[in-house]
Design an enzyme around this catalytic site. Sequence first.
Site, short mmCIF file in Angstrom:
data_model
loop_
_atom_site.label_atom_id
_atom_site.label_comp_id
_atom_site.label_asym_id
_atom_site.label_seq_id
_atom_site.Cartn_x
_atom_site.Cartn_y
_atom_site.Cartn_z
N ASN A 107 0.84 -1.20 0.00
CA ASN A 107 0.00 0.00 0.00
C ASN A 107 0.87 1.25 0.00
O ASN A 107 2.08 1.18 -0.22
CB ASN A 107 -0.92 -0.02 1.22
CG ASN A 107 -0.11 0.12 2.50
OD1 ASN A 107 0.91 -0.56 2.67
ND2 ASN A 107 -0.54 0.98 3.40
N CYS A 120 2.07 3.08 2.35
CA CYS A 120 3.15 3.15 3.34
C CYS A 120 3.84 1.83 3.61
O CYS A 120 4.59 1.71 4.58
CB CYS A 120 2.62 3.74 4.64
SG CYS A 120 1.97 5.39 4.46
N GLU A 149 3.06 -1.15 4.73
CA GLU A 149 2.82 -2.08 5.84
C GLU A 149 1.73 -3.09 5.55
O GLU A 149 1.53 -4.01 6.34
CB GLU A 149 2.49 -1.31 7.14
CG GLU A 149 1.05 -0.86 7.27
CD GLU A 149 0.75 0.47 6.59
OE1 GLU A 149 -0.26 1.10 6.94
OE2 GLU A 149 1.53 0.87 5.71
#
Length: 761
Positions: free
Chosen positions: A437, A439, A441
């Site tokens: 995604n 970021c 994670e």
Amino acid sequence: MNQMLFVTKRNGKIELINLDKIHRVLNWAAKGLENISISQVALKSRIQFYNNIKTTIIHETIIKAAADLISENSPDYQYMAARLTIFHLRKKAFGQFNPPNLYDHVKNMIKLEKYDQHLLNDYPKQDFLIMNSFIKHRRDMNFSYAAVKQLEGKYLIQNRVTKKIYESAQFLYILISACLFSKYPNETRMKYIKNFYDAISTFKISLPTPIMAGLRTPTRQFSSCVLIESEDNLNSINATTSAIVKYVSQRAGIGINAGRIRALGSPIRNGDTLHTGCIPFYKHFQSAVKSCSQGGVRGGAATIFYPIWHFEIESLLVLKNNRGIEENRVRHMDYSVQLNKLMYQRLILGEHITLFSPSDVPNLYDSFFNNQEKFERLYIKYENDKTIRKKKVKASYLFSLMMQERTSTGRIYIQNVDHCNSHSAFNPKIAPIRQSNLCLEITLPTKALQDVHDKNGEISLCTLSAINLGSLNNLNDLSKLSNLIVRALDSVLDYQEYPILSAKKSALSRRTLGIGVINFAYYLAKNGVRYSDGSANNLTHRTFEAIQYHLLNASCVLAQEKGACHWFSHTNYYKGILPIDTYKKNVDEICNEPLHLDWELLRKKIKKYGLRNSTLSALMPSETSSQISNATNGIEPPRGLISIKASKDGMLRQVVPEYKRLKNNYELLWNIPNNTGYLQLASIMQKFVDQSISANTNYDPKLFPNNKIPMQQLILDLLTAYKLGLKTLYYQNTRDGASDHQTEDIQFSKNENCNHGACKI
């Protein structure tokens, strides 16, 4: 002179200034605080007063005067400034300091179309009276100044044109709780509402921006992360673009897998025409991302994913840098390069990497994710096939270019796709992981759409939250907190609406959650251990073992109550395979802490009852929500004991928790000599976490000869992360010296960690 000034009150009335009233408010705001000078705040404020000044401006001037005095020697000014701000916000919202009762407030807000009508439909007046008794408005006084400003700027319901505020923080917390448990049976829902309200209003649980800003309003989209895959055709590319626009407008951050798109010069329709390559389509995606702000809360943002062996890789790696021209740069998104063991081996052995267009090499792209042996076999086969267009480049050159761009922009990320699939919650043969995604994670399955209404595609959503490690009395607290957080987030999935059918189908069939942590640096300081020297390794192992164990157990209990998720058979959990079975065993070399919980009993329960949720954990950035809880950001070390964070609400000074008692225990980011200790801790966490971690690397050029970070060091850290089983790497932070004029303990931090996107909390 001030005694003769006239002021304009909030109701428009003009009267003589009342300095005694100002002093009474200052005395109230300073009560119980240490090292506070009321006269200094008054003096700093009064020199800025003028005739006919509005009382609202007087109040804002006093707040700023107190906030400007927050310092190493006087950290309690952060609470004085916060109390003054709470007073100001309540006057703006309610016309008085004391909030109204809950039932009257909700009725009024529904009439104004600010709250969702279902609150009155689902709860009788008697229930509102009970909920009103749960509310502790005095908890507003526990916020720091940075927290209150974030609440005001991002979370409290307001008219963003007129700046009118409509609620206070405790109404936000109780109504989020009421919305989430509205469909629970009458005999249990008040218990859950109270317990969840207490957990979030005392900062034991931290909620993400979409939930904080939106849950209780008529807009019902609260998933923080959206993962969208594009196929290599115009229909799919346009469907991807449509999906991006829909989700960016509803507060979500976007991950875009564009790795299948064929390379520049590839044939279209058997050579009728030549392909324009990736860059024009990346620009198309960028336009979609930037077309909307995220529900008025923040601007849209996305990360694009592509494999390192893509034929256009040399052009793709430089898309974000400041060189080049507009035609060959796409600077307003972030990028993640996808790697696997074979690519690292080519680097280590000093060999070449062969670049292909995915369209020219059948099955290579899919096997890159779901079958590493098959990928290597096909890759070598295509390397030796003289009929296929290809380009050979030195692996050392390609990795150096990648790390050079990662260093210069900070925003070229890494995804180790083999680790993402071998240590996954999902069975890669059924549900491979092909992207992450915004970021880095979240690791969930996706499938490209052919049009925006395609029932056969899959857009993956993840709903986030975090446990405040600093609030734990002991690891046993995690059992109750996990039960609350899993139940609440699982309710979000049924409560929210889905603008796209393929996202709804995926969300309700997989029911994926991403529960992380905040305040890890405080947790280490409180326990007297450090990032850099290995002293935190065993504590981290015990803590994250307990987190994952209790999250899985909570989801298993919920499955007994409500049923396992529909696509539970797509997971490794279905086969009784747990994260403790598939982690990279190199972690055992840096941490020999044994397992302390009964995983075999849990395994039996999961095989018998299933899980309500396909995934439970992900360690996200939390720059904003950690400020609400006055906590340190995620798993990150603080940049300073007092950080000055730039936000759209101005410069906010945030003091680390328990500054006076623990200031010598905190290990600050730029005092950590290298990345080794941090990467080891992240790998211990990854042993248990079933999705991934927004793990950063950090470099201070002053620690290296000629103030230049050696490429060898960058590559070494990359290899260390891979060896220890890390699935992803997020930001690379390079110390730029911008903060050198501050005292040692005050550091500037651009509030950029996932600032524009919602994949953080």
